[in-house]
Design a protein around this motif. Structure first.
Motif, PDB file in Angstrom:
ATOM      1  N   VAL A   1      35.158  35.209  36.428  1.00  0.00           N
ATOM      2  CA  VAL A   1      34.448  35.093  37.711  1.00  0.00           C
ATOM      3  C   VAL A   1      34.456  33.643  38.181  1.00  0.00           C
ATOM      4  N   SER A   2      34.213  32.713  37.277  1.00  0.00           N
ATOM      5  CA  SER A   2      34.178  31.294  37.640  1.00  0.00           C
ATOM      6  C   SER A   2      35.529  30.807  38.140  1.00  0.00           C
ATOM      7  N   GLU A   3      36.596  31.201  37.463  1.00  0.00           N
ATOM      8  CA  GLU A   3      37.938  30.783  37.880  1.00  0.00           C
ATOM      9  C   GLU A   3      38.291  31.366  39.246  1.00  0.00           C
ATOM     10  N   LEU A   4      37.944  32.626  39.464  1.00  0.00           N
ATOM     11  CA  LEU A   4      38.214  33.265  40.746  1.00  0.00           C
ATOM     12  C   LEU A   4      37.398  32.623  41.857  1.00  0.00           C
ATOM     13  N   TRP A   5      36.149  32.294  41.572  1.00  0.00           N
ATOM     14  CA  TRP A   5      35.290  31.618  42.541  1.00  0.00           C
ATOM     15  C   TRP A   5      35.923  30.292  42.971  1.00  0.00           C
ATOM     16  N   GLU A   6      36.414  29.515  42.005  1.00  0.00           N
ATOM     17  CA  GLU A   6      37.058  28.230  42.312  1.00  0.00           C
ATOM     18  C   GLU A   6      38.318  28.434  43.147  1.00  0.00           C
ATOM     19  N   ALA A   7      39.125  29.437  42.796  1.00  0.00           N
ATOM     20  CA  ALA A   7      40.360  29.702  43.540  1.00  0.00           C
ATOM     21  C   ALA A   7      40.063  30.098  44.986  1.00  0.00           C
ATOM     22  N   VAL A   8      39.080  30.951  45.179  1.00  0.00           N
ATOM     23  CA  VAL A   8      38.714  31.382  46.532  1.00  0.00           C
ATOM     24  C   VAL A   8      38.142  30.211  47.317  1.00  0.00           C
ATOM     25  N   GLN A   9      37.297  29.406  46.695  1.00  0.00           N
ATOM     26  CA  GLN A   9      36.728  28.238  47.372  1.00  0.00           C
ATOM     27  C   GLN A   9      37.829  27.286  47.832  1.00  0.00           C
ATOM     28  N   GLN A  10      38.811  27.015  46.975  1.00  0.00           N
ATOM     29  CA  GLN A  10      39.906  26.120  47.336  1.00  0.00           C
ATOM     30  C   GLN A  10      40.684  26.657  48.536  1.00  0.00           C
ATOM     31  N   ARG A  11      40.961  27.948  48.536  1.00  0.00           N
ATOM     32  CA  ARG A  11      41.692  28.551  49.660  1.00  0.00           C
ATOM     33  C   ARG A  11      40.875  28.507  50.948  1.00  0.00           C
ATOM     34  N   ARG A  12      39.582  28.804  50.844  1.00  0.00           N
ATOM     35  CA  ARG A  12      38.734  28.829  52.045  1.00  0.00           C
ATOM     36  C   ARG A  12      38.499  27.441  52.620  1.00  0.00           C
ATOM     37  N   LEU A  13      38.387  26.435  51.783  1.00  0.00           N
ATOM     38  CA  LEU A  13      38.164  25.074  52.277  1.00  0.00           C
ATOM     39  C   LEU A  13      39.344  24.585  53.101  1.00  0.00           C
ATOM     40  N   GLN A  14      40.528  25.110  52.830  1.00  0.00           N
ATOM     41  CA  GLN A  14      41.713  24.727  53.590  1.00  0.00           C
ATOM     42  C   GLN A  14      41.818  25.472  54.913  1.00  0.00           C
ATOM     43  N   THR A  15      41.092  26.576  55.059  1.00  0.00           N
ATOM     44  CA  THR A  15      41.233  27.387  56.269  1.00  0.00           C
ATOM     45  C   THR A  15      39.935  27.506  57.059  1.00  0.00           C
ATOM     46  N   VAL A  16      39.028  28.371  56.642  1.00  0.00           N
ATOM     47  CA  VAL A  16      37.855  28.692  57.473  1.00  0.00           C
ATOM     48  C   VAL A  16      36.574  27.977  57.086  1.00  0.00           C
ATOM     49  N   GLY A  17      36.504  27.388  55.920  1.00  0.00           N
ATOM     50  CA  GLY A  17      35.293  26.696  55.508  1.00  0.00           C
ATOM     51  C   GLY A  17      34.653  27.318  54.279  1.00  0.00           C
ATOM     52  N   PRO A  18      33.564  26.717  53.824  1.00  0.00           N
ATOM     53  CA  PRO A  18      32.952  27.156  52.565  1.00  0.00           C
ATOM     54  C   PRO A  18      32.339  28.554  52.646  1.00  0.00           C
TER      55      PRO A  18
END
Length: 80
Positions: free
Chosen positions: A31-48
């Protein structure tokens, strides 16, 4: 809440967030690794994204049998 609507954009609807989670889920993640991966992708596009909303979307994906959870590892259903 699940689908985008007049006052809820696609990037906040559970279906939209779920699609982002599935796009980030390229293998086996905790869950933690997936959370980090999703956060990284979202920060580049739509935000946190809040962790609460992430967990709701992940629970939605589990409920519709799109992801599986075994021994703390999340995978896309059918990719084992």
């Amino acid at each position: 809440m699940i689908l985008p609507a007049k006052h809820l954009k696609q990037d906040r609807a559970l279906l939209g967030v779920g699609s982002e989670i599935l796009a980030a889920l390229t293998g086996e993640y905790t869950v933690s690794e997936l959370w980090e991966a999703v956060q990284q992708r979202r920060l580049q596009t739509v935000g946190p994204l809040s962790f609460d909303w992430f967990v709701l979307a992940l629970s939605f994906l589990y409920a519709i049998d799109a992801v599986s959870l075994e021994k703390g590892i999340i995978t896309k259903r059918g990719e084992r």
